[in-house]
Scaffold this motif. Structure first.
Motif, PDB file in Angstrom:
ATOM      1  N   VAL A  97       0.711  -1.069   0.182  1.00  0.00           N
ATOM      2  CA  VAL A  97      -0.224  -0.235   0.038  1.00  0.00           C
ATOM      3  C   VAL A  97       1.407   1.423  -0.255  1.00  0.00           C
ATOM      4  N   TYR A 121       0.403   7.452   3.159  1.00  0.00           N
ATOM      5  CA  TYR A 121       0.966   8.799   2.961  1.00  0.00           C
ATOM      6  C   TYR A 121       0.277   9.937   4.048  1.00  0.00           C
ATOM      7  N   PRO A 133      -2.305  13.214   4.748  1.00  0.00           N
ATOM      8  CA  PRO A 133      -2.786  13.928   4.258  1.00  0.00           C
ATOM      9  C   PRO A 133      -3.007  14.981   4.205  1.00  0.00           C
ATOM     10  N   VAL A 168      -4.767  12.433  -2.264  1.00  0.00           N
ATOM     11  CA  VAL A 168      -4.335  10.910  -2.209  1.00  0.00           C
ATOM     12  C   VAL A 168      -5.168   9.672  -4.227  1.00  0.00           C
ATOM     13  N   GLU A 169      -6.605  10.449  -3.427  1.00  0.00           N
ATOM     14  CA  GLU A 169      -7.737   8.935  -4.763  1.00  0.00           C
ATOM     15  C   GLU A 169      -7.542   9.316  -6.556  1.00  0.00           C
ATOM     16  N   THR A 203      -3.398   5.588  -8.222  1.00  0.00           N
ATOM     17  CA  THR A 203      -4.655   4.816  -9.159  1.00  0.00           C
ATOM     18  C   THR A 203      -3.083   3.888  -9.205  1.00  0.00           C
ATOM     19  N   HIS A 261       0.747  -2.968   4.103  1.00  0.00           N
ATOM     20  CA  HIS A 261      -0.685  -2.819   4.695  1.00  0.00           C
ATOM     21  C   HIS A 261      -0.877  -3.113   6.226  1.00  0.00           C
ATOM     22  N   ARG A 299      -2.141   8.273   6.737  1.00  0.00           N
ATOM     23  CA  ARG A 299      -2.816   7.352   6.620  1.00  0.00           C
ATOM     24  C   ARG A 299      -2.429   6.264   5.906  1.00  0.00           C
ATOM     25  N   HIS A 351      -3.347   3.854   1.537  1.00  0.00           N
ATOM     26  CA  HIS A 351      -4.049   4.928   0.441  1.00  0.00           C
ATOM     27  C   HIS A 351      -4.091   2.352  -0.476  1.00  0.00           C
ATOM     28  N   TYR A 352      -4.916   2.167  -0.679  1.00  0.00           N
ATOM     29  CA  TYR A 352      -4.868   0.731  -1.459  1.00  0.00           C
ATOM     30  C   TYR A 352      -5.078   0.817  -2.915  1.00  0.00           C
ATOM     31  N   SER A 377      -0.185  -3.647  -5.588  1.00  0.00           N
ATOM     32  CA  SER A 377      -0.544  -3.584  -4.390  1.00  0.00           C
ATOM     33  C   SER A 377      -0.437  -5.194  -4.382  1.00  0.00           C
ATOM     34  N   VAL A 420     -10.228  -5.197  -2.937  1.00  0.00           N
ATOM     35  CA  VAL A 420      -8.228  -3.844  -2.916  1.00  0.00           C
ATOM     36  C   VAL A 420      -7.410  -3.874  -3.487  1.00  0.00           C
TER      37      VAL A 420
END
Length: 361
Positions: free
Chosen positions: A154, A157, A159, A165-166, A169, A245, A263, A265-266, A274, A335
């Protein structure tokens, strides 16, 4: 017991030696315990001294799995003897011992080592009653080993530094100009090596080299291990970190969510970033305790044991219907999705050469 191909054994032994030399991951399940020492007597019969003991070579750390393996004895119906050491060390030992080993079951923390043993004919084909418990992607194509738990790569990050962050990908997105000098990684860590090996398998040698050269040119920050990477992200020293993770979930469990700024992010399922790697087990060729060894595998895949891994280490269970009651893990099917044969993670020696050539060691 059928003797393994000399060429295959030497190739796999070379791999295992390379794995040992490069070091293991810094997580509890990937450390080393006391040295594994062969039991005297009974050489070549695939059993321990008394012939009625199930001998397990465990590359998973004693502190982590001892509670599970202590319960195993009742499940298999005969005494259990466990020898702990690093996964790669024990894989190398098995290959050296060959038909003289008294090991019945190999329990390792890495698919690459399991693949090396399978390809050297040191693991036998398992009963479908065992392998069918695990999704096809998390077991050997020849049914010679099965996963017992999983972990996902993963992005950790910050924030504040990565509010969008989305938009990240794929693993290629960490090469964006805005993240130059702001990505942390652990260059000497086994989990990073496994990621790069998976990248090579997924994209080929040329594609992997292209990504690595671009990554090196982006001036990433190197750290000793995954915990240090996560700490750097949590402290705002870098914006993003490449980790597994469960480091994050364990940190939150220890300190509390309010005390952790980072946090995770996957990335997109199926992306090399991933990658799902697994711990797993297989029955050693030549064992005289095959029934007990299969019973041991069934126990490791039982709801009780899967719940232990899910709740104790934040690993992903590999048996359907088990979810963690301790950690808020997203569903693995949502995920991550492996698109490679996990046996192919045994090509670590080529990975180390490539990393050295691109300046990421």
């Amino acid at each position: 017991m059928r003797r393994t191909s000399v060429i295959a054994s030497l190739a796999a032994l070379s791999l295992a030696a390379t794995l040992t030399a490069c070091g293991a991951d810094d997580t509890p399940d990937e450390g080393t315990g006391p040295d594994a020492t062969p039991t005297e007597g009974a050489a070549g019969d695939g059993t321990s001294d008394d012939g009625d003991t199930l001998v397990i070579y465990s590359g998973r750390n004693e502190n982590l799995v001892a509670p599970v393996l202590e319960e195993l004895e009742a499940a298999v119906g005969i005494p259990v003897e466990v020898r702990y050491a690093g996964t790669s060390e024990l894989a190398a030992q098995l290959l050296e011992e060959g038909s003289a080993t008294d090991a019945d079951l190999f329990f390792g923390q890495d698919a690459g080592a399991l693949g090396a043993l399978a390809r050297a004919d040191m693991l036998v084909e398992l009963d479908r009653t065992v392998t069918d418990l695990v999704p096809e992607v998390y077991r050997d194509g020849g049914d010679r080993w099965v996963a017992t738990s999983g972990r996902v790569r993963v992005l950790a990050y910050d924030p504040e530094q990565v509010p969008d962050v989305e938009s990240l990908t794929t693993i290629d997105d960490v090469l964006a100009p805005g993240l130059e000098g702001q990505v942390g990684f652990a260059p000497a860590n086994a989990s990073f090596h496994a990621f790069v090996t998976g990248l090579r398998v997924a994209r080929g040698e040329e594609g992997a080299r292209e990504w690595l050269e671009a990554f090196a040119a982006s001036s990433p920050e190197g750290y000793e291990n995954n915990n240090a990477v996560l700490d750097a992200v949590d402290g705002g020293q870098v914006a993003v970190g490449l980790i597994n993770h469960y480091y994050y979930f364990q940190k939150v469990a220890e300190l509390g969510q309010d005390a952790v700024s980072a946090r995770i992010h996957y990335l997109e399922p199926g992306d090399p970033g991933s990658l799902v790697n697994v711990a797993g087990a297989g029955v050693v060729a030549g064992t005289d305790n095959r029934t007990a060894a299969h019973a041991a595998l069934e126990f490791l895949l039982s709801a009780e044991t899967q719940q232990y891994f899910a709740d104790t280490t934040a690993e992903y269970p590999v048996v359907e219907g088990v979810t963690s009651t301790t950690f808020d893990l997203p569903d693995l099917a949502d995920v991550a999705e492996n698109q490679i044969d996990l046996n192919d993670l045994d090509s670590l020696d080529q990975t180390l050469v490539m990393l050295d050539e691109v300046g990421l060691t």
